[in-house]
Scaffold this active site. Structure first.
Site, PDB file in Angstrom:
ATOM      1  N   GLU A 208       0.809  -1.217   0.000  1.00 37.12           N
ATOM      2  CA  GLU A 208       0.000   0.000   0.000  1.00 37.12           C
ATOM      3  C   GLU A 208       0.847   1.273   0.000  1.00 37.12           C
ATOM      4  O   GLU A 208       0.512   2.272  -0.647  1.00 37.12           O
ATOM      5  CB  GLU A 208      -0.923  -0.011   1.231  1.00 37.12           C
ATOM      6  CG  GLU A 208      -1.907   1.122   1.287  1.00 37.12           C
ATOM      7  CD  GLU A 208      -2.866   1.127   0.099  1.00 37.12           C
ATOM      8  OE1 GLU A 208      -3.765   0.296   0.065  1.00 37.12           O
ATOM      9  OE2 GLU A 208      -2.702   1.982  -0.797  1.00 37.12           O
TER      10      GLU A 208
ATOM     11  N   VAL B 257       2.644   3.392  -3.450  1.00 36.13           N
ATOM     12  CA  VAL B 257       2.060   4.443  -4.301  1.00 36.13           C
ATOM     13  C   VAL B 257       1.230   5.358  -3.407  1.00 36.13           C
ATOM     14  O   VAL B 257       0.363   4.880  -2.672  1.00 36.13           O
ATOM     15  CB  VAL B 257       1.129   3.862  -5.399  1.00 36.13           C
ATOM     16  CG1 VAL B 257       0.639   4.974  -6.309  1.00 36.13           C
ATOM     17  CG2 VAL B 257       1.832   2.774  -6.199  1.00 36.13           C
TER      18      VAL B 257
ATOM     19  N   GLY C 123      14.098  19.320   3.435  1.00 41.51           N
ATOM     20  CA  GLY C 123      13.937  17.864   3.525  1.00 41.51           C
ATOM     21  C   GLY C 123      12.868  17.316   2.591  1.00 41.51           C
ATOM     22  O   GLY C 123      12.493  16.145   2.686  1.00 41.51           O
TER      23      GLY C 123
ATOM     24  N   GLY D 186       6.836  10.819   3.650  1.00 37.49           N
ATOM     25  CA  GLY D 186       7.054  11.264   5.029  1.00 37.49           C
ATOM     26  C   GLY D 186       6.954  10.086   5.972  1.00 37.49           C
ATOM     27  O   GLY D 186       6.314   9.072   5.670  1.00 37.49           O
TER      28      GLY D 186
ATOM     29  N   ASP E 110      10.417   8.084 -10.589  1.00 40.63           N
ATOM     30  CA  ASP E 110       9.672   7.603  -9.413  1.00 40.63           C
ATOM     31  C   ASP E 110       8.174   7.529  -9.752  1.00 40.63           C
ATOM     32  O   ASP E 110       7.503   6.535  -9.439  1.00 40.63           O
ATOM     33  CB  ASP E 110       9.927   8.558  -8.229  1.00 40.63           C
ATOM     34  CG  ASP E 110       9.071   8.213  -7.029  1.00 40.63           C
ATOM     35  OD1 ASP E 110       9.377   7.209  -6.357  1.00 40.63           O
ATOM     36  OD2 ASP E 110       8.079   8.928  -6.774  1.00 40.63           O
TER      37      ASP E 110
ATOM     38  N   LYS F 140       5.524   4.170  -9.990  1.00 44.41           N
ATOM     39  CA  LYS F 140       4.204   4.082  -9.352  1.00 44.41           C
ATOM     40  C   LYS F 140       3.117   3.845 -10.398  1.00 44.41           C
ATOM     41  O   LYS F 140       2.155   3.092 -10.169  1.00 44.41           O
ATOM     42  CB  LYS F 140       3.935   5.367  -8.559  1.00 44.41           C
ATOM     43  CG  LYS F 140       4.883   5.503  -7.359  1.00 44.41           C
ATOM     44  CD  LYS F 140       4.884   6.902  -6.783  1.00 44.41           C
ATOM     45  CE  LYS F 140       5.782   6.987  -5.557  1.00 44.41           C
ATOM     46  NZ  LYS F 140       6.058   8.376  -5.149  1.00 44.41           N
TER      47      LYS F 140
ATOM     48  N   GLY G 285       2.060   6.925  -0.771  1.00 41.65           N
ATOM     49  CA  GLY G 285       2.450   6.946   0.654  1.00 41.65           C
ATOM     50  C   GLY G 285       1.297   6.543   1.548  1.00 41.65           C
ATOM     51  O   GLY G 285       0.860   5.389   1.552  1.00 41.65           O
TER      52      GLY G 285
HETATM   53  N1  NAP Z   1      10.708   8.104   2.857  1.00 39.31           N
HETATM   54  C1  NAP Z   1       9.481   8.146   2.405  1.00 39.31           C
HETATM   55  O1  NAP Z   1       8.743   9.107   2.656  1.00 39.31           O
HETATM   56  C2  NAP Z   1       8.929   7.009   1.590  1.00 39.31           C
HETATM   57  C3  NAP Z   1       7.617   7.079   1.087  1.00 39.31           C
HETATM   58  C4  NAP Z   1       7.084   6.005   0.361  1.00 39.31           C
HETATM   59  C5  NAP Z   1       7.879   4.894   0.129  1.00 39.31           C
HETATM   60  N2  NAP Z   1       9.168   4.860   0.608  1.00 39.31           N
HETATM   61  C6  NAP Z   1       9.955   3.664   0.340  1.00 39.31           C
HETATM   62  O2  NAP Z   1      10.260   3.046   1.588  1.00 39.31           O
HETATM   63  C7  NAP Z   1      11.529   2.400   1.515  1.00 39.31           C
HETATM   64  C8  NAP Z   1      12.421   2.911   2.652  1.00 39.31           C
HETATM   65  O3  NAP Z   1      12.595   4.313   2.500  1.00 39.31           O
HETATM   66  P1  NAP Z   1      13.309   5.185   3.648  1.00 39.31           P
HETATM   67  O4  NAP Z   1      13.075   6.605   3.246  1.00 39.31           O
HETATM   68  O5  NAP Z   1      12.899   4.730   4.971  1.00 39.31           O
HETATM   69  O6  NAP Z   1      14.850   4.823   3.375  1.00 39.31           O
HETATM   70  P2  NAP Z   1      16.067   5.046   4.382  1.00 39.31           P
HETATM   71  O7  NAP Z   1      15.780   6.153   5.323  1.00 39.31           O
HETATM   72  O8  NAP Z   1      17.308   5.149   3.538  1.00 39.31           O
HETATM   73  O9  NAP Z   1      16.114   3.680   5.228  1.00 39.31           O
HETATM   74  C9  NAP Z   1      16.659   2.479   4.753  1.00 39.31           C
HETATM   75  C10 NAP Z   1      17.413   1.834   5.905  1.00 39.31           C
HETATM   76  O10 NAP Z   1      17.831   0.542   5.490  1.00 39.31           O
HETATM   77  C11 NAP Z   1      19.238   0.404   5.724  1.00 39.31           C
HETATM   78  N3  NAP Z   1      19.804  -0.469   4.709  1.00 39.31           N
HETATM   79  C12 NAP Z   1      19.811  -0.267   3.370  1.00 39.31           C
HETATM   80  N4  NAP Z   1      20.432  -1.282   2.748  1.00 39.31           N
HETATM   81  C13 NAP Z   1      20.816  -2.144   3.702  1.00 39.31           C
HETATM   82  C14 NAP Z   1      21.498  -3.388   3.685  1.00 39.31           C
HETATM   83  N5  NAP Z   1      21.947  -3.928   2.540  1.00 39.31           N
HETATM   84  N6  NAP Z   1      21.707  -4.023   4.854  1.00 39.31           N
HETATM   85  C15 NAP Z   1      21.296  -3.470   6.016  1.00 39.31           C
HETATM   86  N7  NAP Z   1      20.663  -2.295   6.106  1.00 39.31           N
HETATM   87  C16 NAP Z   1      20.421  -1.631   4.958  1.00 39.31           C
HETATM   88  C17 NAP Z   1      19.762   1.811   5.593  1.00 39.31           C
HETATM   89  O11 NAP Z   1      21.023   1.940   6.202  1.00 39.31           O
HETATM   90  P3  NAP Z   1      22.013   3.158   5.714  1.00 39.31           P
HETATM   91  O12 NAP Z   1      21.413   4.394   6.268  1.00 39.31           O
HETATM   92  O13 NAP Z   1      23.317   2.785   6.312  1.00 39.31           O
HETATM   93  O14 NAP Z   1      22.007   3.135   4.216  1.00 39.31           O
HETATM   94  C18 NAP Z   1      18.671   2.615   6.297  1.00 39.31           C
HETATM   95  O15 NAP Z   1      18.830   2.617   7.694  1.00 39.31           O
HETATM   96  C19 NAP Z   1      12.063   2.685   0.104  1.00 39.31           C
HETATM   97  O16 NAP Z   1      11.745   1.614  -0.748  1.00 39.31           O
HETATM   98  C20 NAP Z   1      11.301   3.923  -0.321  1.00 39.31           C
HETATM   99  O17 NAP Z   1      11.149   4.030  -1.731  1.00 39.31           O
HETATM  100  C21 NAP Z   1       9.703   5.876   1.325  1.00 39.31           C
END
Ligand code: NAP
Length: 448
Positions: free
Chosen positions: A142, A145, A200, A315, A214, A218, A147
């Site tokens: 969910e 796409v 941010g 977010g 991106d 989606k 969020g």
């Molecule tokens: N942020 C948003 O608002 C948002 C919205 C919708 C969807 N998403 C999706 O949600 C997912 C996560 O996004 P996020 O923003 O939370 O990313 P993020 O802040 O970069 O978090 C990813 C975490 O996973 C760790 N990690 C990555 N590769 C790893 C590995 N090989 N082994 C162990 N740990 C690892 C990273 O460590 P490091 O920091 O050391 O790299 C980081 O702590 C993504 O697929 C993104 O497209 C995000």
């Protein structure tokens, strides 16, 4: 139900449902917070507790205030994905690998999966969904796409009996923020991008967002849910917003339009239009009122008509809300001991066909055109006559005031035209000696 089976089901109800989290960055931390903060409410809804049994993240340190003790933390996502004491694996690492391998290992080991990874699902979704379907397991996606906006469930469940005609999405908050600010402040793209990065709202490397990829990821998922066909990102015509100039944003307003990065999908008798590009939408349309980092998905369905789903598309907590709802849904199903009856995409895998994608040359829409032309009599006529020869008729023309500049903007709005004809005309117009720069064209969606 036989007595024995009933007792077994009731035993299952008493066991906590065990969750393993891969990746504890922005969204992962939000999920930990939500599971902890809402633990009692979730337990009431479920009839048992959701227990976070392990978190795999390469850089996570213990955080006692979130209940993240040293004992809970491990480093290797693949190891966690195979652990026998985990029922649901939540993948929030991002990127392709090891996320993909971890999901496949989790499914091979009989676990449901929840992910927010649209890039991975757009590229490798077929393999992942097939692996889940073969075992009757769930893949909740969910958050991938919109969020926090529950658009996946809307398409898969609420609109399941209706026929979708078209989907128009503002599905990238970064782009929508930039275009809103350019319109309201009259600023240059690069200046607003810097503002977005400082606050941010844009990544340090914003390429995936501003180039439209991106949104294309989606759109692939939305197309499968809406039309039952499988589409790869490289089949989506994709154009970003980095070349948009403040002059065009201002002219759009003057003509009665807002400028949005739209992800558009239409089913034209089995031929799928799938495109992501800057689009002018009438100021009076609901989509034009979607400002800043908000997302909205506007759907045209045969029986329902038009409907729109709106909210925060990214977010920490909005995204965590969608992830946690998927965890809850999987937990409910496990407690009933049932297989996942509906494919996560809303169709059995064998019913999903490869998409027959309509060529951009055959797309028909209205266009905004801007030419930088010599300030001389006869220029308008020269441009209009090439357009006419190519079968493109004009709806309106704006010629900006003369200020003695070497080139002045000539703005035109066309009636509906085929993209192939437009490109032919623009190629010829560019060769005219009175035209001083490459023509700008932006597609208009007037009748959505
Ligand atoms: N942020 C948003 O608002 C948002 C919205 C919708 C969807 N998403 C999706 O949600 C997912 C996560 O996004 P996020 O923003 O939370 O990313 P993020 O802040 O970069 O978090 C990813 C975490 O996973 C760790 N990690 C990555 N590769 C790893 C590995 N090989 N082994 C162990 N740990 C690892 C990273 O460590 P490091 O920091 O050391 O790299 C980081 O702590 C993504 O697929 C993104 O497209 C995000």
């Amino acid at each position: 139900m036989a007595l024995e089976a009933r007792a077994e089901a009731s035993d299952r109800r008493r066991e906590p449902v065990r969750v393993g989290l891969l990746g504890c960055g922005t969204v992962g931390t939000g999920v930990v917070k939500l599971l902890r903060h809402n633990a009692e409410m979730l337990a009431r809804k479920l009839g048992t507790r959701l227990e976070l049994v392990a978190v795999a993240d390469r850089s996570l340190k213990p955080q006692p205030s979130l209940g993240l003790s040293r004992a809970l933390i491990m480093r290797d996502p693949l190891e966690l994905a195979a652990r026998a004491d985990v029922d649901i694996v939540v993948e929030l690492l991002g990127g392709r690998d090891p996320a993909r391998s971890a999901i496949l290992i989790a499914l091979e080991n009989g676990k449901d999966v929840v992910t927010a990874n649209k890039a991975l699902l757009a590229e490798d979704g077929e393999q992942i969904f097939r692996a889940a379907a073969e075992r009757g397991l769930a893949v909740g996606f969910e958050a991938s796409v919109g969020g926090g906006v529950p658009i996946i469930r809307i398409l898969r469940e609420a609109l399941a009996a209706d026929r979708q005609r078209a989907v128009y999405g503002i599905v990238n908050g970064t782009c929508n923020y930039i275009l809103t600010r350019m319109s309201e402040q009259g600023s240059e793209f690069s200046a607003v991008l810097k503002q977005a990065q400082c606050s941010g709202l844009a990544e340090a490397d914003p390429t995936l967002d501003i180039d439209g990829h991106d949104a294309a990821h989606k759109l692939c998922l939305l197309v499968t849910l809406a039309f039952g066909v499988m589409l790869k990102p490289d089949q989506v015509y994709t154009e970003g917003i980095s070349k948009i100039e403040p002059l065009d944003v201002a002219c759009a307003t003057e003509l009665g339009f807002a400028l949005k990065l739209l992800a558009i999908a239409k089913d034209d008798d089995g031929a799928i239009e799938a495109r992501v590009h800057p689009t002018m939408t009438p100021l009076s349309h609901l989509l034009s009122g979607v400002r800043d980092a908000f997302n909205a998905i506007y759907i045209q369905s045969e029986a329902l008509g038009s409907s729109m789903y709106f909210g925060l598309g990214a977010g920490q907590m909005p995204t965590a809300s969608a992830v946690a709802a998927d965890i809850l849904e999987s937990a409910r199903r496990r407690l009933c001991g049932g297989r996942w009856a509906a494919n996560p995409l809303g169709y059995p895998m064998q019913s999903i066909r490869p998409a027959r994608v309509k060529s951009m040359d055959d797309v028909v829409c209205e266009y905004y055109l801007r030419f930088m032309a010599a300030d001389r009599p006869g220029v308008l006529g020269a441009i209009a006559s090439v357009l006419g020869r190519c079968g493109i008729s004009l709806a309106s023309v704006i010629q900006r005031e003369r200020g003695g500049a070497a080139a002045v903007p000539v703005i035109m709005r066309t009636h509906e035209a085929r993209e192939r004809d437009l490109k032919l005309a623009l190629g010829e117009i560019q060769k005219l000696s009175v035209v001083k720069a490459r023509p700008v064209f932006i597609r208009i969606e007037e009748h959505l």
